[in-house]
Design a protein around this motif. Sequence first.
Motif, PDB file in Angstrom:
ATOM      1  N   LYS A 103       0.850  -1.203   0.000  1.00  0.00           N
ATOM      2  CA  LYS A 103       0.000   0.000   0.000  1.00  0.00           C
ATOM      3  C   LYS A 103       0.887   1.257   0.000  1.00  0.00           C
ATOM      4  O   LYS A 103       0.677   2.184  -0.778  1.00  0.00           O
ATOM      5  N   GLU A 104       1.932   1.227   0.848  1.00  0.00           N
ATOM      6  CA  GLU A 104       2.816   2.408   0.946  1.00  0.00           C
ATOM      7  C   GLU A 104       3.542   2.615  -0.400  1.00  0.00           C
ATOM      8  O   GLU A 104       3.635   3.735  -0.902  1.00  0.00           O
ATOM      9  N   GLN A 105       4.053   1.522  -0.961  1.00  0.00           N
ATOM     10  CA  GLN A 105       4.783   1.657  -2.240  1.00  0.00           C
ATOM     11  C   GLN A 105       3.863   2.199  -3.333  1.00  0.00           C
ATOM     12  O   GLN A 105       4.251   3.049  -4.136  1.00  0.00           O
ATOM     13  N   LEU A 106       2.622   1.717  -3.341  1.00  0.00           N
ATOM     14  CA  LEU A 106       1.690   2.170  -4.379  1.00  0.00           C
ATOM     15  C   LEU A 106       1.368   3.654  -4.184  1.00  0.00           C
ATOM     16  O   LEU A 106       1.401   4.428  -5.149  1.00  0.00           O
ATOM     17  N   ASN A 107       1.109   4.036  -2.950  1.00  0.00           N
ATOM     18  CA  ASN A 107       0.798   5.461  -2.692  1.00  0.00           C
ATOM     19  C   ASN A 107       1.958   6.354  -3.131  1.00  0.00           C
ATOM     20  O   ASN A 107       1.758   7.352  -3.819  1.00  0.00           O
ATOM     21  N   SER A 108       3.167   5.943  -2.765  1.00  0.00           N
ATOM     22  CA  SER A 108       4.298   6.831  -3.127  1.00  0.00           C
ATOM     23  C   SER A 108       4.525   6.813  -4.638  1.00  0.00           C
ATOM     24  O   SER A 108       4.873   7.821  -5.243  1.00  0.00           O
ATOM     25  N   HIS A 109       4.257   5.659  -5.284  1.00  0.00           N
ATOM     26  CA  HIS A 109       4.391   5.595  -6.760  1.00  0.00           C
ATOM     27  C   HIS A 109       3.382   6.525  -7.419  1.00  0.00           C
ATOM     28  O   HIS A 109       3.712   7.286  -8.347  1.00  0.00           O
ATOM     29  N   VAL A 110       2.149   6.491  -6.913  1.00  0.00           N
ATOM     30  CA  VAL A 110       1.094   7.344  -7.499  1.00  0.00           C
ATOM     31  C   VAL A 110       1.455   8.825  -7.298  1.00  0.00           C
ATOM     32  O   VAL A 110       1.356   9.632  -8.218  1.00  0.00           O
ATOM     33  N   LEU A 111       1.976   9.151  -6.121  1.00  0.00           N
ATOM     34  CA  LEU A 111       2.391  10.543  -5.886  1.00  0.00           C
ATOM     35  C   LEU A 111       3.516  10.937  -6.848  1.00  0.00           C
ATOM     36  O   LEU A 111       3.515  12.036  -7.411  1.00  0.00           O
ATOM     37  N   GLY A 112       4.435   9.987  -7.082  1.00  0.00           N
ATOM     38  CA  GLY A 112       5.539  10.263  -8.020  1.00  0.00           C
ATOM     39  C   GLY A 112       5.031  10.538  -9.412  1.00  0.00           C
ATOM     40  O   GLY A 112       5.497  11.450 -10.096  1.00  0.00           O
ATOM     41  N   LEU A 113       4.040   9.751  -9.837  1.00  0.00           N
ATOM     42  CA  LEU A 113       3.469   9.954 -11.181  1.00  0.00           C
ATOM     43  C   LEU A 113       2.769  11.312 -11.249  1.00  0.00           C
ATOM     44  O   LEU A 113       2.930  12.079 -12.189  1.00  0.00           O
ATOM     45  N   LYS A 114       2.009  11.617 -10.205  1.00  0.00           N
ATOM     46  CA  LYS A 114       1.235  12.879 -10.215  1.00  0.00           C
ATOM     47  C   LYS A 114       2.173  14.089 -10.163  1.00  0.00           C
ATOM     48  O   LYS A 114       1.864  15.148 -10.683  1.00  0.00           O
ATOM     49  N   ALA A 115       3.358  13.891  -9.568  1.00  0.00           N
ATOM     50  CA  ALA A 115       4.315  15.016  -9.497  1.00  0.00           C
ATOM     51  C   ALA A 115       4.930  15.292 -10.866  1.00  0.00           C
ATOM     52  O   ALA A 115       5.490  16.354 -11.112  1.00  0.00           O
ATOM     53  N   GLN A 116       4.820  14.313 -11.784  1.00  0.00           N
ATOM     54  CA  GLN A 116       5.493  14.440 -13.089  1.00  0.00           C
ATOM     55  C   GLN A 116       4.514  14.467 -14.263  1.00  0.00           C
ATOM     56  O   GLN A 116       4.946  14.397 -15.407  1.00  0.00           O
ATOM     57  N   ASN A 117       3.175  14.512 -13.966  1.00  0.00           N
ATOM     58  CA  ASN A 117       2.273  14.268 -15.107  1.00  0.00           C
ATOM     59  C   ASN A 117       1.787  15.533 -15.810  1.00  0.00           C
ATOM     60  O   ASN A 117       1.102  15.458 -16.815  1.00  0.00           O
ATOM     61  N   ALA A 118       2.160  16.701 -15.297  1.00  0.00           N
ATOM     62  CA  ALA A 118       1.713  17.933 -15.997  1.00  0.00           C
ATOM     63  C   ALA A 118       2.410  18.014 -17.353  1.00  0.00           C
ATOM     64  O   ALA A 118       3.624  17.819 -17.448  1.00  0.00           O
ATOM     65  N   LEU A 119       1.627  18.228 -18.410  1.00  0.00           N
ATOM     66  CA  LEU A 119       2.223  18.331 -19.751  1.00  0.00           C
ATOM     67  C   LEU A 119       3.066  19.598 -19.821  1.00  0.00           C
ATOM     68  O   LEU A 119       2.628  20.666 -19.402  1.00  0.00           O
ATOM     69  N   PRO A 120       4.317  19.468 -20.318  1.00  0.00           N
ATOM     70  CA  PRO A 120       5.225  20.615 -20.305  1.00  0.00           C
ATOM     71  C   PRO A 120       4.700  21.793 -21.132  1.00  0.00           C
ATOM     72  O   PRO A 120       3.960  21.599 -22.111  1.00  0.00           O
ATOM     73  N   GLU A 121       5.113  22.971 -20.759  1.00  0.00           N
ATOM     74  CA  GLU A 121       4.814  24.226 -21.487  1.00  0.00           C
ATOM     75  C   GLU A 121       5.197  24.032 -22.959  1.00  0.00           C
ATOM     76  O   GLU A 121       6.284  23.538 -23.246  1.00  0.00           O
ATOM     77  N   GLY A 122       4.323  24.377 -23.872  1.00  0.00           N
ATOM     78  CA  GLY A 122       4.680  24.274 -25.292  1.00  0.00           C
ATOM     79  C   GLY A 122       4.231  22.965 -25.930  1.00  0.00           C
ATOM     80  O   GLY A 122       4.195  22.815 -27.152  1.00  0.00           O
ATOM     81  N   MET A 123       3.807  22.002 -25.100  1.00  0.00           N
ATOM     82  CA  MET A 123       3.363  20.707 -25.663  1.00  0.00           C
ATOM     83  C   MET A 123       2.109  20.913 -26.529  1.00  0.00           C
ATOM     84  O   MET A 123       1.994  20.340 -27.616  1.00  0.00           O
ATOM     85  N   GLY A 124       1.205  21.753 -26.060  1.00  0.00           N
ATOM     86  CA  GLY A 124      -0.040  21.998 -26.819  1.00  0.00           C
ATOM     87  C   GLY A 124       0.276  22.575 -28.188  1.00  0.00           C
ATOM     88  O   GLY A 124      -0.237  22.104 -29.213  1.00  0.00           O
TER      89      GLY A 124
END
Length: 433
Positions: A103-124
């Motif tokens: 459970k802990e590993q999954l929570n921290s993995h999900v947080l890691g993904l959410k910390a990196q999932n914003a599409l970069p400036e200029g992608m649009g």
Amino acid sequence: MSKIAELNETVELRIGDKSFPFPVITGSENEKGIDIGPLRAQTGYVTLDSGYKNTGACKSAITFLDGELGILHYRGYSIEELAEKASFIEVAYLLVNGELPTKEQLNSHVLGLKAQNALPEGMGAFINAMPKSMHPMAMLSATTVALSGFYPASDDDYTPEKVARTMDRLMGNFSGIAAAIYRKGQGEQLLQPDNRLDYVGSFLQMMYGALGKEYTPDPIVNEALNTLLILHADHEQNCSTSTVRIVGSSHANLYASVAAGITALWGPLHGGANQEVIEMLEQIKADGGDTAKWILKAKDKDDDFRLMGFGHRVYKNFDPRARIIKKACDSILAKLGINDPVLQIAKDLEEAALNDEYFKSRKLYPNVDFYSGIIYRALGIPTEMFTVMFALGRLPGWMAQWKEMRDGGEPIGRPRQIYTGETSRPFVAIEHR
Ligand code: SDX
């Protein structure tokens, strides 16, 4: 962790009056492989195996298939159990890390993904600049390799921290890129992920949401997509995964390696088949639904029509994924109150083919692509996006296989050949040609 039985088994190759011993590798599921590493150095011979039908490219501990028994395991867990009991993100974690997360590993993995999932400036702007006529798979490949330009090149260093961050970035951005490509086709701007939702829910929001409006995913659609993504997550050394591994073996970065895998998956004989299946079913429906006529066409050597979604290089029995998807078709369409006439055409085709000597003798069964498009369509996904959905599912498998290859320090992939062209000859001046 790779498990190889050390049985000290060998086979002998006889050439003339000489015999050459070669070691036999036995895998953890008792598959046997002849290690021909020293073949050319010892004998001057190479092997020839068009399409690699008999050639193992690597040892791998990620996915096990038994084509005769219709078995598919990810890291030892059956596809049936994972499809029923796991989330796609749990399966993605399992494929890359080798174990189901706590459970802990999954929570921290999900947080890691959410910390990196914003599409970069200029992608649009990048996605908008591509021609509207481009196939979504071409856009997906181009945008994936472009990520190497949106993020610092220094991240390409092969260190555990940088690889983990790049994987989180790619996994996090990929669903947003897929959704943005869909929205470009709808004439709409991209949406950033809504991190209040889970991975699939946030994807659905980026696909169908509206700027500034809260989006609530339909739980039926969310669950159906979660299952489909799991079923597509890995499949050992298929064409696109082998592409990712060989491109990665030159130490090209992960974005470039996955971008290459996307283009391989696009082919109609591979992942592109899911789009071809629906187009085929629509064609048969428009033609009056005479499945017997189309079965005859598929068998006719003078007709280049193939029963798309049928046949498989490895499965000579049912593709276990097709079984699960077929069952899911009935339940999802019923829950959504959808009656799609092509589902009955698909079932009639399957019934006819499975009782036909041509298909039985060639062990041609429905594969993962035969029914998947019917569900994608019921979920509101347009046909030209079906193979993008396949790629969305396959991404964790590609990443896991790329990492296994790099962690294993595998040499650059460079197959040999048998030359059959002109032998040496002198140059001819143009006036004498
Ligand atoms: C995927 O490898 C993977 O794991 C892939 C995949 C994954 O998860 O990554 O499982 C995903 O790509 C599934 C496959 C999707 N493709 C299709 O559905 C396209 C239709 N199927 C085929 O074209 C074919 O079956 C392949 C490409 C899937 C497999 O091709 P093979 O192993 O090279 O077999 P083949 O083309 O040599 O066919 C053997 C015989 C031939 O007849 P003969 O020459 O012996 O008389 O079977 C016939 C073929 O003509 N045949 C078909 C057929 N598939 C094979 N005849 C009619 N319809 C078909 N679909």
